[in-house]
Design an enzyme around this catalytic site. Structure first.
Site, PDB file in Angstrom:
ATOM      1  N   THR A  40      54.346 -51.538   7.678  1.00  0.00           N
ATOM      2  CA  THR A  40      52.969 -51.809   8.085  1.00  0.00           C
ATOM      3  C   THR A  40      52.925 -52.036   9.594  1.00  0.00           C
ATOM      4  OG1 THR A  40      52.602 -52.912   5.977  1.00  0.00           O
ATOM      5  CG2 THR A  40      51.029 -53.405   7.721  1.00  0.00           C
ATOM      6  N   GLY A 144      56.798 -55.663   1.590  1.00  0.00           N
ATOM      7  CA  GLY A 144      55.640 -56.019   2.408  1.00  0.00           C
ATOM      8  C   GLY A 144      54.382 -56.382   1.656  1.00  0.00           C
ATOM      9  N   ALA A 181      36.985 -63.973   9.635  1.00  0.00           N
ATOM     10  CA  ALA A 181      37.266 -64.327  11.031  1.00  0.00           C
ATOM     11  C   ALA A 181      38.715 -64.759  11.184  1.00  0.00           C
ATOM     12  CB  ALA A 181      36.320 -65.429  11.498  1.00  0.00           C
ATOM     13  N   GLY A 185      40.364 -59.580  11.835  1.00  0.00           N
ATOM     14  CA  GLY A 185      38.945 -59.485  12.160  1.00  0.00           C
ATOM     15  C   GLY A 185      38.696 -59.697  13.642  1.00  0.00           C
ATOM     16  N   LEU A 186      39.384 -60.686  14.242  1.00  0.00           N
ATOM     17  CA  LEU A 186      39.107 -61.004  15.645  1.00  0.00           C
ATOM     18  C   LEU A 186      39.793 -60.031  16.600  1.00  0.00           C
ATOM     19  CD1 LEU A 186      39.024 -64.901  15.487  1.00  0.00           C
ATOM     20  CD2 LEU A 186      37.203 -63.240  15.098  1.00  0.00           C
ATOM     21  N   VAL A 237      29.900 -62.591   1.827  1.00  0.00           N
ATOM     22  CA  VAL A 237      29.361 -61.261   1.576  1.00  0.00           C
ATOM     23  C   VAL A 237      29.324 -61.092   0.065  1.00  0.00           C
ATOM     24  CG1 VAL A 237      29.890 -58.793   1.775  1.00  0.00           C
ATOM     25  CG2 VAL A 237      30.157 -60.298   3.758  1.00  0.00           C
ATOM     26  N   HIS A 445      56.281 -71.269  40.710  1.00  0.00           N
ATOM     27  CA  HIS A 445      54.924 -71.274  41.246  1.00  0.00           C
ATOM     28  C   HIS A 445      54.675 -69.973  41.991  1.00  0.00           C
ATOM     29  CE1 HIS A 445      51.208 -72.731  42.987  1.00  0.00           C
ATOM     30  NE2 HIS A 445      51.628 -72.239  44.144  1.00  0.00           N
TER      31      HIS A 445
HETATM   32  P1  FAD Z   1      56.027 -54.094   5.760  1.00  0.00           P
HETATM   33  O1  FAD Z   1      55.986 -53.947   7.217  1.00  0.00           O
HETATM   34  O2  FAD Z   1      54.745 -54.045   5.021  1.00  0.00           O
HETATM   35  O3  FAD Z   1      56.977 -52.938   5.227  1.00  0.00           O
HETATM   36  C1  FAD Z   1      57.172 -52.710   3.885  1.00  0.00           C
HETATM   37  C2  FAD Z   1      57.618 -51.265   3.698  1.00  0.00           C
HETATM   38  O4  FAD Z   1      58.046 -51.107   2.345  1.00  0.00           O
HETATM   39  C3  FAD Z   1      56.509 -50.254   3.913  1.00  0.00           C
HETATM   40  O5  FAD Z   1      56.923 -49.296   4.852  1.00  0.00           O
HETATM   41  C4  FAD Z   1      56.298 -49.622   2.536  1.00  0.00           C
HETATM   42  O6  FAD Z   1      55.988 -48.239   2.613  1.00  0.00           O
HETATM   43  C5  FAD Z   1      57.665 -49.817   1.893  1.00  0.00           C
HETATM   44  N1  FAD Z   1      57.627 -49.853   0.444  1.00  0.00           N
HETATM   45  C6  FAD Z   1      56.826 -50.592  -0.366  1.00  0.00           C
HETATM   46  N2  FAD Z   1      57.145 -50.387  -1.662  1.00  0.00           N
HETATM   47  C7  FAD Z   1      58.164 -49.507  -1.672  1.00  0.00           C
HETATM   48  C8  FAD Z   1      58.929 -48.906  -2.704  1.00  0.00           C
HETATM   49  N3  FAD Z   1      58.735 -49.197  -3.987  1.00  0.00           N
HETATM   50  N4  FAD Z   1      59.891 -48.020  -2.351  1.00  0.00           N
HETATM   51  C9  FAD Z   1      60.123 -47.712  -1.036  1.00  0.00           C
HETATM   52  N5  FAD Z   1      59.444 -48.272  -0.035  1.00  0.00           N
HETATM   53  C10 FAD Z   1      58.485 -49.153  -0.336  1.00  0.00           C
HETATM   54  N6  FAD Z   1      52.431 -59.377  12.538  1.00  0.00           N
HETATM   55  C11 FAD Z   1      52.885 -59.886  13.704  1.00  0.00           C
HETATM   56  O7  FAD Z   1      53.850 -60.648  13.704  1.00  0.00           O
HETATM   57  N7  FAD Z   1      52.294 -59.562  14.890  1.00  0.00           N
HETATM   58  C12 FAD Z   1      51.227 -58.737  14.948  1.00  0.00           C
HETATM   59  O8  FAD Z   1      50.719 -58.462  16.031  1.00  0.00           O
HETATM   60  C13 FAD Z   1      50.719 -58.199  13.740  1.00  0.00           C
HETATM   61  N8  FAD Z   1      49.662 -57.372  13.750  1.00  0.00           N
HETATM   62  C14 FAD Z   1      49.215 -56.843  12.575  1.00  0.00           C
HETATM   63  C15 FAD Z   1      48.097 -56.016  12.613  1.00  0.00           C
HETATM   64  C16 FAD Z   1      47.602 -55.474  11.444  1.00  0.00           C
HETATM   65  C17 FAD Z   1      46.402 -54.564  11.503  1.00  0.00           C
HETATM   66  C18 FAD Z   1      48.259 -55.746  10.215  1.00  0.00           C
HETATM   67  C19 FAD Z   1      47.760 -55.123   8.948  1.00  0.00           C
HETATM   68  C20 FAD Z   1      49.364 -56.576  10.168  1.00  0.00           C
HETATM   69  C21 FAD Z   1      49.846 -57.144  11.345  1.00  0.00           C
HETATM   70  N9  FAD Z   1      50.930 -58.010  11.359  1.00  0.00           N
HETATM   71  C22 FAD Z   1      51.373 -58.543  12.534  1.00  0.00           C
HETATM   72  C23 FAD Z   1      51.642 -58.362  10.119  1.00  0.00           C
HETATM   73  C24 FAD Z   1      52.923 -57.526  10.006  1.00  0.00           C
HETATM   74  O9  FAD Z   1      52.574 -56.166  10.009  1.00  0.00           O
HETATM   75  C25 FAD Z   1      53.660 -57.881   8.723  1.00  0.00           C
HETATM   76  O10 FAD Z   1      53.880 -59.268   8.675  1.00  0.00           O
HETATM   77  C26 FAD Z   1      54.994 -57.164   8.675  1.00  0.00           C
HETATM   78  O11 FAD Z   1      54.822 -55.770   8.723  1.00  0.00           O
HETATM   79  C27 FAD Z   1      55.748 -57.529   7.384  1.00  0.00           C
HETATM   80  O12 FAD Z   1      56.958 -56.858   7.369  1.00  0.00           O
HETATM   81  P2  FAD Z   1      57.679 -56.492   6.014  1.00  0.00           P
HETATM   82  O13 FAD Z   1      58.961 -55.846   6.414  1.00  0.00           O
HETATM   83  O14 FAD Z   1      57.734 -57.653   5.113  1.00  0.00           O
HETATM   84  O15 FAD Z   1      56.745 -55.422   5.287  1.00  0.00           O
HETATM   85  P1  NAI Z   2      43.662 -63.927   7.577  1.00  0.00           P
HETATM   86  O1  NAI Z   2      44.192 -64.682   6.446  1.00  0.00           O
HETATM   87  O2  NAI Z   2      44.162 -64.154   8.952  1.00  0.00           O
HETATM   88  O3  NAI Z   2      42.075 -64.130   7.680  1.00  0.00           O
HETATM   89  C1  NAI Z   2      41.225 -63.843   6.618  1.00  0.00           C
HETATM   90  C2  NAI Z   2      39.907 -64.545   6.873  1.00  0.00           C
HETATM   91  O4  NAI Z   2      38.978 -64.088   5.931  1.00  0.00           O
HETATM   92  C3  NAI Z   2      39.999 -66.054   6.717  1.00  0.00           C
HETATM   93  O5  NAI Z   2      39.361 -66.654   7.807  1.00  0.00           O
HETATM   94  C4  NAI Z   2      39.279 -66.317   5.404  1.00  0.00           C
HETATM   95  O6  NAI Z   2      38.664 -67.575   5.359  1.00  0.00           O
HETATM   96  C5  NAI Z   2      38.261 -65.203   5.413  1.00  0.00           C
HETATM   97  N1  NAI Z   2      37.764 -64.810   4.112  1.00  0.00           N
HETATM   98  C6  NAI Z   2      38.445 -64.706   2.944  1.00  0.00           C
HETATM   99  N2  NAI Z   2      37.631 -64.276   1.957  1.00  0.00           N
HETATM  100  C7  NAI Z   2      36.419 -64.094   2.522  1.00  0.00           C
HETATM  101  C8  NAI Z   2      35.163 -63.649   2.038  1.00  0.00           C
HETATM  102  N3  NAI Z   2      35.000 -63.294   0.775  1.00  0.00           N
HETATM  103  N4  NAI Z   2      34.110 -63.583   2.887  1.00  0.00           N
HETATM  104  C9  NAI Z   2      34.262 -63.935   4.195  1.00  0.00           C
HETATM  105  N5  NAI Z   2      35.436 -64.368   4.711  1.00  0.00           N
HETATM  106  C10 NAI Z   2      36.490 -64.433   3.884  1.00  0.00           C
HETATM  107  O7  NAI Z   2      43.809 -62.393   7.143  1.00  0.00           O
HETATM  108  P2  NAI Z   2      43.684 -61.052   7.975  1.00  0.00           P
HETATM  109  O8  NAI Z   2      42.944 -61.265   9.238  1.00  0.00           O
HETATM  110  O9  NAI Z   2      43.186 -60.043   7.007  1.00  0.00           O
HETATM  111  O10 NAI Z   2      45.193 -60.732   8.314  1.00  0.00           O
HETATM  112  C11 NAI Z   2      46.166 -60.570   7.263  1.00  0.00           C
HETATM  113  C12 NAI Z   2      47.519 -60.981   7.719  1.00  0.00           C
HETATM  114  O11 NAI Z   2      48.027 -60.108   8.703  1.00  0.00           O
HETATM  115  C13 NAI Z   2      47.522 -62.370   8.299  1.00  0.00           C
HETATM  116  O12 NAI Z   2      48.169 -63.218   7.395  1.00  0.00           O
HETATM  117  C14 NAI Z   2      48.283 -62.289   9.572  1.00  0.00           C
HETATM  118  O13 NAI Z   2      49.392 -63.131   9.511  1.00  0.00           O
HETATM  119  C15 NAI Z   2      48.730 -60.839   9.683  1.00  0.00           C
HETATM  120  N6  NAI Z   2      48.332 -60.374  11.005  1.00  0.00           N
HETATM  121  C16 NAI Z   2      48.920 -60.933  12.093  1.00  0.00           C
HETATM  122  C17 NAI Z   2      48.545 -60.575  13.356  1.00  0.00           C
HETATM  123  C18 NAI Z   2      49.177 -61.239  14.495  1.00  0.00           C
HETATM  124  O14 NAI Z   2      50.186 -61.900  14.324  1.00  0.00           O
HETATM  125  N7  NAI Z   2      48.637 -61.089  15.700  1.00  0.00           N
HETATM  126  C19 NAI Z   2      47.521 -59.562  13.590  1.00  0.00           C
HETATM  127  C20 NAI Z   2      46.935 -59.066  12.372  1.00  0.00           C
HETATM  128  C21 NAI Z   2      47.361 -59.453  11.151  1.00  0.00           C
END
Ligand code: FAD
Ligand code: NAI
Length: 466
Positions: A40, A144, A181, A185-186, A237, A445
């Site tokens: 992801t 993941g 939020a 979302g942010l 919502v 600094h």
């Molecule tokens: P994942 O990265 O989800 O990887 C799991 C992998 O397993 C996937 O490639 C999937 O295809 C594979 N897989 C699943 N099932 C199978 C199967 N049965 N066989 C083979 N392969 C399989 N975290 C941060 O720390 N900083 C950030 O800035 C950040 N930004 C994010 C932005 C967004 C939009 C999102 C959605 C998430 C963000 N995250 C961020 C969260 C971060 O992406 C996850 O915490 C992280 O990817 C988790 O790593 P993981 O290895 O556990 O799983």
């Molecule tokens: P989140 O858990 O951060 O936020 C979800 C928000 O949605 C919460 O504020 C919750 O109260 C609200 N919510 C839940 N149900 C709702 C409803 N029915 N109506 C309105 N609001 C509702 O989850 P998010 O933003 O989807 O991110 C998922 C995960 O991805 C997070 O756990 C985060 O750790 C990871 N992530 C990390 C990033 C980073 O480290 N910079 C960037 C993006 C994602």
């Protein structure tokens, strides 16, 4: 084929685990169902979102801030297709990098969906339907997480999108409604606002970024409001009606009451993520999950089934890439007979908006709830020379230290580059530093890090510049 370790999933948890295991001499393979490695995070998460945050910030700076510096560029034009290509290039560079690293470390990579066929047996089903069995002493599940769905709302990745769709929109929506939020979302709300969308964020709770320090949440919300994001807090919502051109989003007070409709061109559902275990065959081998669908593990990442381990988003804890990576290292070291370990009290959390939000350790709310006596030292960026000259004075650094021992218990920052600033505090906390230790460390600094030093001085009420 027989291995010491097969890792399922090559996200940050899985690929890092495989590389560390290979470094320690374990014969290691990975199975990944995506065409590219990196999970992801690299494909549809951390990396593409940061690319768009970077590019959209540059766009906004060029339009709104360059002139203040005496740099006159006229009104910048957006080439969204080019911006998306820039993002895709960044993703490709990173995913190819992981492929290279796996090869370099002699980790065998299988492409296909893995199913645990029994103890020590992983079945790999490839896209063309073919299958093979790999034998292994140990399995690490690193599959993941997936987008949490809102009941009754269908994500079509066109009008109603998840983060994945929001990272690939073909045009800037005039009106974007974000549900949730939280971090996604942010961050993504900021991207599209900077590119011209009117953004309304509907949040169930009465605050943004639940879980983060309350004071940080309040100030951050005000800053985002100044930037033009509209918040509808304590609201839920209840439905999204998709029409030809957009959607009508029904919103009502969380506590119940009259419903109203907000029109949107695009609706982003960002209400969290859920652990992903589909098709893994956990029930066949009897691996236990908890009520939230997370794989249950002990402190050594072992599941209830001998030889099967799990790490990352699929187990409990913050869903963060660096948490997954460090669990990957820890479990590889445990499997190699070492004592892998991760300190869950010191996992930094960063929101990559402008300004950034970063925290590590405990919040004031948590300390109060646990009855821990603490001193708080706070320093605003308005009083930091570098922030002043850069025109990045929004925000503050807050350090919470134990009232008796002065040990740093938590740090919360809103401000430019907060994600980098938090690193020194994570190191300080790992070493059990006191606020005094941080305060007596010479900081260069003029840097934003001086605000960290001043906040540490403020813990004992002796900041110099306020
Ligand atoms: P994942 O990265 O989800 O990887 C799991 C992998 O397993 C996937 O490639 C999937 O295809 C594979 N897989 C699943 N099932 C199978 C199967 N049965 N066989 C083979 N392969 C399989 N975290 C941060 O720390 N900083 C950030 O800035 C950040 N930004 C994010 C932005 C967004 C939009 C999102 C959605 C998430 C963000 N995250 C961020 C969260 C971060 O992406 C996850 O915490 C992280 O990817 C988790 O790593 P993981 O290895 O556990 O799983
Ligand atoms: P989140 O858990 O951060 O936020 C979800 C928000 O949605 C919460 O504020 C919750 O109260 C609200 N919510 C839940 N149900 C709702 C409803 N029915 N109506 C309105 N609001 C509702 O989850 P998010 O933003 O989807 O991110 C998922 C995960 O991805 C997070 O756990 C985060 O750790 C990871 N992530 C990390 C990033 C980073 O480290 N910079 C960037 C993006 C994602």
């Amino acid at each position: 084929m027989s291995y010491d370790l097969v890792v399922i999933g090559t996200g940050p948890g899985g690929y890092v685990c495989a590389i560390r295991a290979a470094q320690l001499g374990l014969r290691t393979a990975v199975v990944e169902k995506r065409a590219t490695h990196g999970g992801t995070c690299l494909n549809v998460g951390c990396i593409p979102s940061k690319a768009l945050l970077h590019a959209s910030e540059a766009f906004e700076d060029a339009g709104k801030h360059f002139a203040d510096l005496g740099v006159i560029v006229g009104s910048p034009k957006l080439d969204l297709a080019k911006m998306m290509a820039f993002k895709d290039e960044g993703v490709a560079g990173n995913t190819k990098g992981v492929e290279f690293l796996l090869k370099k470390n002699k980790v065998d990579a299988f492409h296909g969906t893995a199913r645990i066929a029994g103890a020590g047996r992983v079945e790999v089903i490839s896209e063309d339907g073919g299958n093979r069995i790999i034998e292994t002493r140990n399995i690490v599940i690193a599959t993941g997480s997936d987008v949490a769905k809102l009941p009754g709302v269908t994500i079509d990745e066109r009008i109603v999108v998840s983060s994945t769709g929001a990272l690939a929109l073909g045009q800037v929506p005039k009106k974007l409604v974000v549900i949730g939020a939280g971090v996604i979302g942010l961050e993504l709300g900021s991207v599209w606002r900077r590119l011209g969308a009117e953004v309304t964020v509907v949040e169930y709770l009465d605050r943004v970024l639940p879980g983060m320090d309350g004071e940080v949440g309040k100030q951050f919300q005000r800053i985002l409001e100044k930037q033009g994001i509209v918040f509808r807090l304590s609201s839920k919502v209840t439905g999204v009606d998709v029409g030809k051109k957009g959607a009508a989003v029904s919103v009502e007070p969380a506590a119940g009451g009259e419903s109203e409709t907000i029109q949107a061109d695009v609706v982003l559902v960002a209400i969290g993520r859920t652990p992903y275990t589909e098709g893994l065959g956990l029930e066949t081998v009897g691996v236990q999950t908890d009520s939230k669908g997370r794989i249950q593990t002990d402190s050594h990442y072992a599941t209830n089934v001998t030889g099967i381990y799990a790490i990352g988003d699929v187990i409990a804890g913050p869903m963060l890439a660096h948490k997954a990576e460090d669990e990957g290292v820890a479990v590889a070291e445990i499997l190699a007979g070492q004592s892998g370990h991760l300190n869950y009290g010191v996992i930094p959390n960063v929101v990559y908006t402008f300004p950034e939000v970063a925290s590590v350790g405990r919040t004031e709310e948590e300390l109060k709830k646990d009855g821990v006596a603490y001193n708080a030292g706070k320093f605003p960026f308005t009083a930091n020379g570098r922030a002043k000259v850069n025109h990045t004075t929004d925000g503050f650094v807050k350090i919470l230290a134990d009232a008796k021992t002065d040990r740093v218990l938590g740090v919360h920052i809103v401000g430019a580059d907060a994600g980098n600033l938090i690193a020194e505090l994570a190191v300080a906390m790992e070493f059990g530093a006191s606020a005094e230790d941080v305060a007596r460390t010479c900081h260069a600094h003029p840097t934003l890090t001086e605000a960290v030093k001043e906040a540490a001085l403020a813990v004992s009420k002796r900041a110099i510049h306020v």
